[in-house]
Design an enzyme around this catalytic site. Structure first.
Site, PDB file in Angstrom:
ATOM      1  N   THR A  58     -41.149  25.418  -8.828  1.00 58.48           N
ATOM      2  CA  THR A  58     -41.409  24.066  -8.329  1.00 58.48           C
ATOM      3  C   THR A  58     -41.720  23.250  -9.583  1.00 58.48           C
ATOM      4  O   THR A  58     -42.295  23.788 -10.547  1.00 58.48           O
ATOM      5  CB  THR A  58     -42.611  24.008  -7.361  1.00 58.48           C
ATOM      6  OG1 THR A  58     -43.778  24.447  -8.055  1.00 58.48           O
ATOM      7  CG2 THR A  58     -42.403  24.885  -6.136  1.00 58.48           C
ATOM      8  N   HIS A  59     -41.328  22.024  -9.595  1.00 58.25           N
ATOM      9  CA  HIS A  59     -41.463  21.179 -10.796  1.00 58.25           C
ATOM     10  C   HIS A  59     -40.788  21.831 -11.999  1.00 58.25           C
ATOM     11  O   HIS A  59     -41.189  21.599 -13.141  1.00 58.25           O
ATOM     12  CB  HIS A  59     -42.932  20.901 -11.126  1.00 58.25           C
ATOM     13  CG  HIS A  59     -43.735  20.472  -9.942  1.00 58.25           C
ATOM     14  ND1 HIS A  59     -43.864  19.165  -9.564  1.00 58.25           N
ATOM     15  CD2 HIS A  59     -44.430  21.204  -9.027  1.00 58.25           C
ATOM     16  CE1 HIS A  59     -44.621  19.097  -8.466  1.00 58.25           C
ATOM     17  NE2 HIS A  59     -44.963  20.333  -8.118  1.00 58.25           N
ATOM     18  N   TYR A  66      -9.129  -6.767  13.122  1.00 63.16           N
ATOM     19  CA  TYR A  66      -8.526  -6.212  11.912  1.00 63.16           C
ATOM     20  C   TYR A  66      -8.502  -7.244  10.793  1.00 63.16           C
ATOM     21  O   TYR A  66      -8.218  -8.425  11.006  1.00 63.16           O
ATOM     22  CB  TYR A  66      -7.091  -5.736  12.178  1.00 63.16           C
ATOM     23  CG  TYR A  66      -6.414  -5.240  10.911  1.00 63.16           C
ATOM     24  CD1 TYR A  66      -6.574  -3.925  10.499  1.00 63.16           C
ATOM     25  CD2 TYR A  66      -5.675  -6.107  10.103  1.00 63.16           C
ATOM     26  CE1 TYR A  66      -5.995  -3.474   9.308  1.00 63.16           C
ATOM     27  CE2 TYR A  66      -5.090  -5.670   8.920  1.00 63.16           C
ATOM     28  CZ  TYR A  66      -5.259  -4.356   8.526  1.00 63.16           C
ATOM     29  OH  TYR A  66      -4.696  -3.920   7.362  1.00 63.16           O
ATOM     30  N   ASN A 108     -18.396  27.592 -22.326  1.00 67.11           N
ATOM     31  CA  ASN A 108     -19.047  26.516 -21.569  1.00 67.11           C
ATOM     32  C   ASN A 108     -18.720  26.572 -20.074  1.00 67.11           C
ATOM     33  O   ASN A 108     -17.581  26.850 -19.706  1.00 67.11           O
ATOM     34  CB  ASN A 108     -18.607  25.154 -22.117  1.00 67.11           C
ATOM     35  CG  ASN A 108     -19.038  24.954 -23.563  1.00 67.11           C
ATOM     36  OD1 ASN A 108     -20.078  25.472 -23.973  1.00 67.11           O
ATOM     37  ND2 ASN A 108     -18.243  24.246 -24.320  1.00 67.11           N
ATOM     38  N   SER A 120       0.821  -1.210   0.000  1.00 68.04           N
ATOM     39  CA  SER A 120       0.000   0.000   0.000  1.00 68.04           C
ATOM     40  C   SER A 120       0.856   1.262   0.000  1.00 68.04           C
ATOM     41  O   SER A 120       0.351   2.367  -0.010  1.00 68.04           O
ATOM     42  CB  SER A 120      -0.926   0.016   1.223  1.00 68.04           C
ATOM     43  OG  SER A 120      -0.165  -0.140   2.410  1.00 68.04           O
ATOM     44  N   GLU A 134     -19.969  21.968 -14.493  1.00 67.65           N
ATOM     45  CA  GLU A 134     -20.333  20.621 -14.951  1.00 67.65           C
ATOM     46  C   GLU A 134     -19.455  19.556 -14.287  1.00 67.65           C
ATOM     47  O   GLU A 134     -19.937  18.495 -13.884  1.00 67.65           O
ATOM     48  CB  GLU A 134     -20.190  20.529 -16.472  1.00 67.65           C
ATOM     49  CG  GLU A 134     -21.212  21.376 -17.212  1.00 67.65           C
ATOM     50  CD  GLU A 134     -20.877  21.494 -18.687  1.00 67.65           C
ATOM     51  OE1 GLU A 134     -20.783  20.456 -19.357  1.00 67.65           O
ATOM     52  OE2 GLU A 134     -20.686  22.630 -19.156  1.00 67.65           O
ATOM     53  N   LYS A 194      -8.169   3.500   2.223  1.00 63.59           N
ATOM     54  CA  LYS A 194      -7.391   4.728   2.040  1.00 63.59           C
ATOM     55  C   LYS A 194      -7.641   5.450   0.733  1.00 63.59           C
ATOM     56  O   LYS A 194      -7.896   6.660   0.726  1.00 63.59           O
ATOM     57  CB  LYS A 194      -5.906   4.434   2.222  1.00 63.59           C
ATOM     58  CG  LYS A 194      -5.599   4.193   3.672  1.00 63.59           C
ATOM     59  CD  LYS A 194      -4.274   3.575   3.907  1.00 63.59           C
ATOM     60  CE  LYS A 194      -4.286   2.868   5.237  1.00 63.59           C
ATOM     61  NZ  LYS A 194      -5.211   1.696   5.279  1.00 63.59           N
ATOM     62  N   SER A 196     -15.080  25.904 -27.215  1.00 64.02           N
ATOM     63  CA  SER A 196     -15.258  24.666 -27.962  1.00 64.02           C
ATOM     64  C   SER A 196     -14.266  24.667 -29.111  1.00 64.02           C
ATOM     65  O   SER A 196     -13.955  25.711 -29.674  1.00 64.02           O
ATOM     66  CB  SER A 196     -16.687  24.587 -28.500  1.00 64.02           C
ATOM     67  OG  SER A 196     -16.731  23.784 -29.665  1.00 64.02           O
ATOM     68  N   GLN A 229      -7.173  -2.064   4.446  1.00 67.42           N
ATOM     69  CA  GLN A 229      -6.194  -1.289   3.689  1.00 67.42           C
ATOM     70  C   GLN A 229      -6.877  -0.567   2.520  1.00 67.42           C
ATOM     71  O   GLN A 229      -6.376   0.430   2.021  1.00 67.42           O
ATOM     72  CB  GLN A 229      -5.098  -2.225   3.182  1.00 67.42           C
ATOM     73  CG  GLN A 229      -3.999  -1.542   2.413  1.00 67.42           C
ATOM     74  CD  GLN A 229      -2.775  -2.419   2.291  1.00 67.42           C
ATOM     75  OE1 GLN A 229      -2.072  -2.670   3.263  1.00 67.42           O
ATOM     76  NE2 GLN A 229      -2.523  -2.927   1.100  1.00 67.42           N
ATOM     77  N   LYS A 274     -19.016  29.294 -28.563  1.00 65.69           N
ATOM     78  CA  LYS A 274     -19.309  28.667 -27.267  1.00 65.69           C
ATOM     79  C   LYS A 274     -18.442  29.172 -26.120  1.00 65.69           C
ATOM     80  O   LYS A 274     -17.245  29.365 -26.266  1.00 65.69           O
ATOM     81  CB  LYS A 274     -19.105  27.138 -27.374  1.00 65.69           C
ATOM     82  CG  LYS A 274     -20.122  26.420 -28.216  1.00 65.69           C
ATOM     83  CD  LYS A 274     -21.530  26.448 -27.630  1.00 65.69           C
ATOM     84  CE  LYS A 274     -21.674  25.513 -26.447  1.00 65.69           C
ATOM     85  NZ  LYS A 274     -21.786  24.114 -26.855  1.00 65.69           N
ATOM     86  N   ASN A 287      -1.827  -2.614  13.334  1.00 64.39           N
ATOM     87  CA  ASN A 287      -3.290  -2.491  13.310  1.00 64.39           C
ATOM     88  C   ASN A 287      -3.771  -1.250  14.061  1.00 64.39           C
ATOM     89  O   ASN A 287      -4.613  -0.499  13.567  1.00 64.39           O
ATOM     90  CB  ASN A 287      -3.936  -3.740  13.897  1.00 64.39           C
ATOM     91  CG  ASN A 287      -3.600  -4.982  13.091  1.00 64.39           C
ATOM     92  OD1 ASN A 287      -3.039  -4.870  11.993  1.00 64.39           O
ATOM     93  ND2 ASN A 287      -3.928  -6.156  13.607  1.00 64.39           N
TER      94      ASN A 287
END
Ligand code: ARG
Length: 470
Positions: free
Chosen positions: A167-168, A329, A297, A35, A302, A337, A289, A334, A295, A122
């Site tokens: 709403t919606h 343990y 963006n 590790s 995003e 992480k 773009s 391991q 463009k 451990n």
């Protein structure tokens, strides 16, 4: 390969673990089980934990003062080597713990071999991860506050800026843009509360649990806890080495925070689209773009939205990692992480960049207002007006539905209908109706606690300012 008792088992670990083993580990197994490629990130916590352990061992008379001095000297040198990039991390030494211990022994001899007295990897790794995470939590607390401050600052300039509330995803009622932004401040404030709570349970010391059962040495765990700034010790040695629920709840906190970021990011993307045109982002947060020259963006927003996926994924990964692990343990742990590290990095980077970007938002008030006018956002206000004139709410609701229908047919706002037309829907309607049909009138009327009236919103801004100043 030799069967002689080794002078320095760690240095010879590339051959085999100990005298018990008759052949070295296969190359594949070595790579599979190591590790050090990722857990070297814990080195500072590992050294801090070792020094606190050694200091306590010396105070308890388990190792000598000379051993302690040697260990401190060795650790100082190792710190310098790691900081300067000169430290040689070895895959055959598996993880951060064995790498540092082996180097210590190479530097200071026997004292290095006594460091591991009354300790196991451990309880060592559990301690390291908690120490490391605690520091990261403190940095995230600051970043969450930054995020909130950026939103409050933008809100402060827009308490009277009207936008359609949805709403919606349909225009519902006019709201103050500041009010909308403060909704996110509430979310991030709760995230900060959750994080403070996670910190309390993270900040307990596993060290002294040893491999699983505790140890026969006269350890002073409370002293180690104090030295490392822990609020207390883990009280059950089996639990101490095997518990990772502090990581799970941190991960849950992070997933929720990223979902909040993602919702804000989604709104920024929508608001910046030509169809809304509510805001613009500073050029430095936009990308172009390669094919469409026109463009600009909102890639940052995003990506922030997209990165919520990996953080939610890590929560699933970690929680599944723990499922079905018998006490105590297991090497499975391991695997905690990489997801944990990536969660911290992703959330920290995302909060940092989003806070900055919010500071670079320019607001197109006129477009927001036009959009609010377009969707009959004040229809509820007309109904409330009729209720004030004595109608039952359901009757008022019906009368206004007729008014909206006619306004729709004529393609105008309710406020553009002549009084005579409006009175056709109900005779109680008078000249004073036009005051409630304006966006500002509608906003001002929603002065209930937590409502969108600018006076309420200003009070909320003051509350947040005071809270975030501390
Ligand atoms: N690298 C290990 C981990 O992250 C350290 C603990 C190893 N303990 C053991 N008994 N193999 O969990």
């Amino acid at each position: 390969m030799s069967n002689h008792p080794s002078q320095d088992p760690l240095a010879n670990k590339q051959q085999a673990w100990s005298a018990l083993f008759t052949e070295p580990m296969s190359e594949l197994v070595k790579r599979y089980t190591a590790s050090v490629g990722f857990d070297q990130r814990l080195w500072r916590a590992d050294i801090a934990g070792s020094l606190a352990h050694a200091t306590m061992l010396a105070a308890q008379g388990v190792i000598s003062a000379q051993d302690m001095a040697d260990i401190r000297r060795g650790m100082t040198q190792i710190t310098e080597e790691i900081e300067s990039g000169r430290f040689e991390w070895k895959l055959e030494l598996e993880d951060v713990h064995l790498n540092i211990e082996a180097r210590l022994t190479a530097l200071v001899g026997d004292a290095g071999k006594r460091l591991h007295t009354g300790r196991s990897r451990n309880d060592q790794v559990a301690t390291d991860v908690r120490l490391w995470l605690r520091d990261e939590i403190d940095k995230l607390v600051a970043l969450l506050a930054e995020m909130q401050r950026a939103l409050v600052a933008l809100a402060d300039a827009h308490t009277e800026t009207v936008m359609p509330g949805f709403t919606h995803m349909q225009v519902a009622q006019p709201v103050s843009f500041a009010h909308h932004l403060l909704a996110y401040v509430e979310m991030f404030a709760r995230d900060a509360e959750r994080l403070a709570d996670v910190r309390r349970r993270t900040n307990r010391l596993p060290l002294g649990a040893a491999a699983l059962a505790g140890t026969s040495y006269p350890l002073d765990r409370e002293a180690v806890a104090r030295a490392l700034g822990f609020d207390g010790v883990c009280h059950n040695s089996l639990d101490a080495v095997s518990d990772r629920d502090f990581a799970l709840e941190f991960s849950a906190f992070a997933a929720i925070a990223m979902v909040h970021v993602s919702r804000l990011a989604e709104e920024i993307v929508l608001w910046m689209s030509q169809n809304f045109g509510f805001i613009d982002l500073a050029d430095r947060y936009c990308t172009g773009s390669s094919i469409m020259p026109q463009k600009r963006n909102p890639d940052v927003a995003e990506l922030a939205r997209g990165k919520s996926g990996r953080v939610v994924g890590h929560l699933m990964g970690l929680i599944t990692l723990m499922k079905g692990q018998p006490l105590a343990y297991n090497k499975d742990n391991q695997e905690d992480k990489e997801p944990l590290f990536d969660t911290v990095d992703t959330l920290a980077d995302t909060l940092r960049i989003m806070a900055e970007m919010v500071g670079g938002i320019s607001v197109k008030k006129d477009a927001m207002e036009r959009a609010a006018l377009r969707g009959y956002a004040t229809a509820t206000d007309l109904a409330d007006y009729l209720v004030q004139k004595g109608l039952a709410f359901r009757d008022a609701h019906e009368a206004v539905a007729h008014a909206v229908k006619v306004a729709l047919q004529q393609g105008v706002d309710l406020s553009a209908l002549p009084l005579a037309t409006l009175q056709g829907f109900h005779p109680a309607i008078g000249e004073d109706v036009y005051a409630v049909l304006t966006l500002r009138g509608s906003l001002d009327s929603r002065a209930s606690l937590g409502g969108t009236a600018p006076a309420q919103v200003r009070a909320q801004i003051a509350r947040h300012r005071a809270r975030l100043a501390g």
